[in-house]
Motif scaffolding. Structure first.
Motif, mmCIF file in Angstrom:
data_model
loop_
_atom_site.group_PDB
_atom_site.id
_atom_site.type_symbol
_atom_site.label_atom_id
_atom_site.label_comp_id
_atom_site.label_asym_id
_atom_site.label_seq_id
_atom_site.Cartn_x
_atom_site.Cartn_y
_atom_site.Cartn_z
ATOM 1 N N PRO A 13 37.571 36.316 31.590
ATOM 2 C CA PRO A 13 36.144 36.223 31.966
ATOM 3 C C PRO A 13 35.990 36.160 33.483
ATOM 4 O O PRO A 13 36.822 35.567 34.184
ATOM 5 C CB PRO A 13 35.700 34.926 31.302
ATOM 6 N N HIS A 14 34.930 36.792 33.966
ATOM 7 C CA HIS A 14 34.629 36.742 35.402
ATOM 8 C C HIS A 14 35.837 37.141 36.219
ATOM 9 O O HIS A 14 36.326 36.395 37.080
ATOM 10 C CB HIS A 14 34.173 35.332 35.816
ATOM 11 N N GLU A 15 36.404 38.305 35.925
ATOM 12 C CA GLU A 15 37.596 38.755 36.659
ATOM 13 C C GLU A 15 37.271 38.840 38.147
ATOM 14 O O GLU A 15 36.199 39.321 38.542
ATOM 15 C CB GLU A 15 38.054 40.107 36.142
ATOM 16 N N PRO A 16 38.178 38.448 38.981
ATOM 17 C CA PRO A 16 37.914 38.475 40.420
ATOM 18 C C PRO A 16 37.682 39.884 40.931
ATOM 19 O O PRO A 16 37.115 40.063 41.991
ATOM 20 C CB PRO A 16 39.181 37.864 41.020
ATOM 21 N N GLY A 17 38.125 40.891 40.223
ATOM 22 C CA GLY A 17 37.977 42.266 40.685
ATOM 23 C C GLY A 17 38.964 42.601 41.781
ATOM 24 O O GLY A 17 38.755 43.556 42.540
ATOM 25 N N LEU A 18 40.012 41.798 41.882
ATOM 26 C CA LEU A 18 41.020 42.021 42.906
ATOM 27 C C LEU A 18 42.292 42.561 42.266
ATOM 28 O O LEU A 18 42.491 42.435 41.064
ATOM 29 C CB LEU A 18 41.311 40.707 43.652
ATOM 30 N N ILE A 19 43.134 43.115 43.092
ATOM 31 C CA ILE A 19 44.354 43.765 42.594
ATOM 32 C C ILE A 19 45.472 42.735 42.516
ATOM 33 O O ILE A 19 45.766 42.049 43.497
ATOM 34 C CB ILE A 19 44.761 44.936 43.505
ATOM 35 N N VAL A 20 46.126 42.642 41.355
ATOM 36 C CA VAL A 20 47.253 41.729 41.162
ATOM 37 C C VAL A 20 48.512 42.393 41.698
ATOM 38 O O VAL A 20 48.774 43.564 41.428
ATOM 39 C CB VAL A 20 47.431 41.373 39.676
ATOM 40 N N ALA A 21 49.280 41.682 42.467
ATOM 41 C CA ALA A 21 50.515 42.231 43.035
ATOM 42 C C ALA A 21 51.546 42.448 41.944
ATOM 43 O O ALA A 21 51.472 41.874 40.861
ATOM 44 C CB ALA A 21 51.051 41.280 44.105
#
Length: 703
Positions: A80-88
Motif C-alpha cells: 500500500p502507498h508504494e513510495p514510487g521509488l526504485i529498489v536497488a
C-alpha cells in the motif's frame, strides 16, 4: 532473446527465479521455464530484486512497483502507498519479525514496512436456498477489513464449489453458475487483504437445485391420478353407452381428457426412448475405450512381432460377433482369427478356410468370401499396416453386418495403428541390438587378433621347419610329419571355431526361438573373445563360477553381448582410474613400460602402492519370490560412480566417456536384452571404490 540479468533467486524446492532488465521474470521449476511480464500482472518488465518470504510468496521489485506471486497469480502492486521509488538490486529483505525492508536506489534511504496481521471477513450477500431448472443462479459476496487497513475495493476473493479447488484470487464479487446438476451444493468464498492475510473462516452458503418437474413426486402422482380417472371414466362410458344416450356430452369430455393424457404419456415415452438411446451410445463408447485399453495393455509387453499379432487378433475377436473373422498378413505369413481357431494360415494366395469364414483368395481384396450360417452376405474391411513410409502388412475383418463409423474407426484404424506401432518399435529395437552387436564385435577385434595370431604363428613355425628340412635334405620320419600335421590341423580347428563364434555372434538372432543354455558357458565364451585384450591392459581376471547352476532360457549370444559390454566398461573404468593416479603423481605415460606381457588368468598383475587393476566375474544361484535365479556379477575396482550418475546409468545416450569412446546406448541395450529374457540388471558401487553389475535371469524350470 537477450537481456541483462538484474536478480537471481532460488528456493528450497530447487526452483530458480531470474529477473531481467527487459523481459520480466523467468521461472524454472526443475523441468521447464516460464516467463512472466506485465500481461501476467507484473508492475513493470524491468526487475531489480527478488525476495522469498516466510509464507512462500515471491516478491519482485520492478521499476513500476513491487509485485507479489502467490503460487498462481501475480498481484501487481503488493504494498500500500508504494513510495514510487526504485529498489536497488538485492535491496528487498524480510526480517525475522516479518517486516519488509526496501533499500531505495535513487534516494539512498531504507524503508521498513510491517504487514498488518489481522485477516479480513467475508459474507455472501446474494444467494437462493432453492434454484429451479435449468440450474442457473447468481451468487454475490462482499468483504471488509475490521481494522480498515485495506479498503474494501482492494480486497481480493477466491471461491470454490462443493469442496473443489479454490479459484485464483481476483477482485470479482459475484459469480454466475449455469446448468448446475440437481441436488444440494455448498459454496465457499474467502477474502484476502493487500497484506495477503486470508479469511480463516470462509463464508459458506448452501442451496439446492430442484430436479425437473417431471421428476417431482407430486407431478408423478398427478399423472397417475389422471390416468386412473381417465380409465375409470372410460369404463363408465362403455357401460352406459347403450343405456344413456344423454351422457354423450360427458363421454366426449372424458375422451378429450383421455386424449390429453395419452399425449402426455407419448411425450414421456419419447423422452425415455431418447434417454435410453443416449445411454446405449455411451455404453458403446465405453466398450470401445475398454477395447482400446485392453489392446494397448496387451501389446505393450509383446516380445516379438508374432506375439504382437496373436495378442491383437485375440483382443479383436473378443469384441466381434461369433460369426465374424479376422486375418493379419505380414512378411508372407497369414494369421487367422475367428470362432475357436486362432492359428497361422500357411497358404499365401490359395483358398484359406476358417471356422466361420471361407475366402477364395487372400491377396485379392475383391475376392469372394462367405460367412457360414449367414443369410445377410457379410461385409469385408481392409486396412494396411504402415510404418517406415511403406505398407508392411494388412488387417482384414469379415462381419455379418456393417460396422458404424465409430466402430470401424476403433476396431480397424486403431487396431491397425497399434499393431504397426508395436511392429515398428520391435523392428527398431532389433536394428539397434544388431548395430550394438557389431560395435561390440569391433571393440573385441584386438582380442580376436590375439586368438588368431598365436595359432598362425605356430602353423608358420611348423611349415617353416618342415620346408627347411626338405630343402636341406634332412630326413624326417613319416610319423613325425603326421604329428606335425596333426598339430597344424588342431590349430586350424581352433581358428575355425573362433571365426565361427564371431559369425554366429554377429548374426541377428532376434527372430530365432530361444534355447536352454548355461550362463557359465556364456561367461567363458565372452572371456575367450576379450580376455586377452583385457589382460593386455594390465588387468587381473578373477573367475568364481558356480558349476551347479541351472540352465536359463533365451538367446546365449544376446547375453554374451551383455557380458562383453560389462567387461569392456570395467576395463575402461580401470584405465580411467590408472590415468587419474598417474596424473596425480605426475608420472609420464609410458604404456609399453606399464603393461606386462599377457598370460593365463591370474597373470598380468600390476602392483602399485597397494592398488591392482582387477576384474571379478562370479556366477551363483539365488532365490527371490519363491523362484530360483541365476545371477552373474562383473566387479571392478576402477573409478566407480556417484549417486547422480548411477541414477541415470540406463538412460539411452547418457555416457561419461569422451565422444570418441562411447555413445551411451550400451547399458540401455543391455537392460532391454535382460528384460526381454524376463530378468533384471542392477548396479552397485561408490565413487573411487569400483563398481559391481549384477544380472539376474530366471532358471529355465521356473519359466
Amino acid at each position: 532473446m537477450t537481456s541483462y540479468i538484474h536478480a537471481v533467486s532460488g528456493t528450497n524446492r530447487g526452483d530458480l527465479w531470474v529477473g531481467t532488465r527487459t523481459y520480466g521474470v523467468f521461472h524454472f521449476d526443475g523441468q521447464t521455464w516460464r516467463q512472466y511480464n506485465e500481461r501476467d500482472g507484473l508492475a513493470h518488465s524491468q526487475v531489480n530484486a527478488f525476495m522469498r518470504t516466510a509464507d512462500g510468496g515471491i516478491w519482485a521489485a520492478t521499476s513500476g512497483g513491487i509485485s507479489r506471486f502467490d503460487g498462481r497469480t501475480w498481484v501487481t502492486h503488493a504494498l500500500p502507498h508504494e513510495p514510487g521509488l526504485i529498489v536497488a538490486g538485492g535491496g528487498l529483505r524480510q526480517s525475522r519479525d516479518g517486516a519488509l525492508w526496501l533499500n531505495m536506489a535513487n534516494v539512498f534511504r531504507t524503508v521498513r514496512y510491517e504487514p498488518h496481521a489481522g485477516p479480513p471477513e467475508t459474507e455472501v450477500t446474494v444467494s437462493l436456498d432453492r434454484v429451479s431448472q435449468p440450474g442457473n443462479t447468481v451468487l454475490a459476496w462482499a468483504g471488509v477489513d475490521p481494522w480498515r487497513v485495506t479498503p474494501d475495493e482492494e480486497l481480493q476473493y477466491a471461491w470454490r464449489l462443493d469442496g473443489g479447488a479454490w479459484s485464483p484470487f481476483s477482485f470479482e464479487k459475484n459469480k454466475v453458475f449455469l446448468s448446475l446438476p440437481s441436488g444440494r451444493h455448498t459454496f465457499e468464498v474467502k477474502a484476502r487483504d493487500r497484506d495477503f492475510n486470508e479469511d480463516p473462516m470462509p463464508a459458506v452458503v448452501r442451496f439446492r437445485v430442484v430436479p425437473p418437474v417431471w421428476q417431482e413426486p407430486w407431478f408423478i402422482g398427478m399423472v397417475a391420478l389422471l390416468l386412473g380417472v381417465a380409465g375409470l371414466q372410460t369404463g363408465r362410458v362403455v357401460r352406459r353407452d347403450r343405456r344413456l344416450r344423454e351422457s354423450n356430452a360427458a363421454l366426449s369430455s372424458a375422451n378429450r381428457e383421455l386424449f390429453q393424457a395419452n399425449q402426455d404419456l407419448r411425450r414421456e415415452i419419447a423422452e425415455r426412448q431418447r434417454t435410453e438411446g443416449e445411454r446405449a451410445r455411451l455404453d458403446e463408447r465405453l466398450q470401445q475405450l475398454r477395447y482400446l485399453y485392453r489392446m494397448r495393455s496387451s501389446l505393450g509387453d509383446a516380445r516379438s512381432p508374432e506375439e504382437a499379432i496373436r495378442r491383437a487378433g485375440e483382443a479383436l475377436i473378443e469384441v466381434l460377433p461369433l460369426s465374424a473373422g479376422a486375418l493379419v498378413q505380414y512378411k508372407g505369413r497369414t494369421w487367422q482369427f475367428g470362432g475357436t481357431e486362432n492359428v497361422e494360415c500357411r497358404m499365401s494366395n490359395v483358398e484359406c478356410r476358417m471356422s466361420n469364414v471361407e475366402i477364395e483368395n487372400l491377396n485379392d481384396f475383391n475376392s469372394k468370401f462367405e460367412i457360414r450360417h449367414s443369410k445377410l452376405g457379410g461385409v469385408r474391411y481392409d486396412r494396411g499396416l504402415f510404418w517406415g513410409g511403406r505398407e508392411r502388412g494388412r488387417l482384414s475383418l469379415f462381419c455379418e453386418v456393417a460396422l458404424s463409423e465409430s466402430q470401424e474407426r476403433t476396431l480397424l484404424d486403431e487396431t491397425a495403428g497399434q499393431i504397426a506401432a508395436v511392429m515398428e518399435a520391435r523392428e527398431l529395437e532389433t536394428q539397434i541390438l544388431h548395430s550394438s552387436r557389431l560395435v561390440s564385435l569391433g571393440q573385441m577385434a584386438a582380442g580376436v587378433a590375439h586368438e588368431l595370431s598365436q595359432p598362425l604363428s605356430a602353423i608358420s613355425a611348423t611349415a617353416e621347419g618342415l620346408f627347411l628340412r626338405l630343402e636341406e635334405g634332412i630326413a624326417i620320419s613319416r610319423r613325425r610329419v603326421m604329428e606335425m600335421m596333426e598339430n597344424v590341423m588342431g590349430l586350424v580347428e581352433r581358428m575355425i571355431g573362433t571365426i565361427e563364434h564371431l559369425r554366429v555372434f554377429s548374426r541377428d538372432t532376434s527372430g530365432e526361438a530361444g534355447i536352454r543354455f548355461s550362463v557359465n558357458e556364456v561367461v567363458r565364451s565372452s572371456l575367450g573373445l576379450v580376455g586377452a585384450q583385457i589382460r593386455s591392459h594390465g588387468v587381473t581376471l578373477h573367475l568364481d563360477l558356480d558349476e551347479g547352476l541351472p540352465p536359463v532360457w533365451g538367446h546365449p549370444h544376446q547375453m554374451e553381448q551383455v557380458l562383453l559390454n560389462l567387461l569392456n566398461n570395467a576395463r575402461d573404468a580401470l584405465d580411467e582410474r590408472e590415468g587419474e593416479r598417474r596424473k596425480a603423481k605426475g608420472e609420464r605415460e609410458d604404456i609399453s613400460a606399464l603393461r606386462p606381457s599377457p598370460s593365463a588368468f591370474g597373470d598380468g598383475e600390476r602392483r602399485g602402492e597397494g592398488w591392482t587393476k582387477g576384474v571379478w566375474v562370479r556366477t551363483q544361484c539365488e532365490r527371490y519370490g519363491g523362484g530360483r535365479w541365476v545371477v552373474a556379477e562383473v566387479e571392478d575396482n576402477g573409478v566407480g560412480m556417484d549417486e547422480a550418475i548411477r541414477a541415470r546409468l540406463f538412460e539411452p545416450f547418457f555416457t561419461t566417456k569422451p565422444a570418441d569412446r562411447g555413445t551411451g546406448i550400451g547399458l540401455s541395450i543391455c537392460q532391454a536384452i535382460v528384460q526381454k529374457h524376463g530378468g533384471w540388471i542392477a548396479c552397485e558401487g561408490r565413487k573411487g571404490e569400483g563398481t559391481t553389475f549384477r544380472v539376474g535371469l530366471p532358471a529355465a524350470e521356473e519359466m
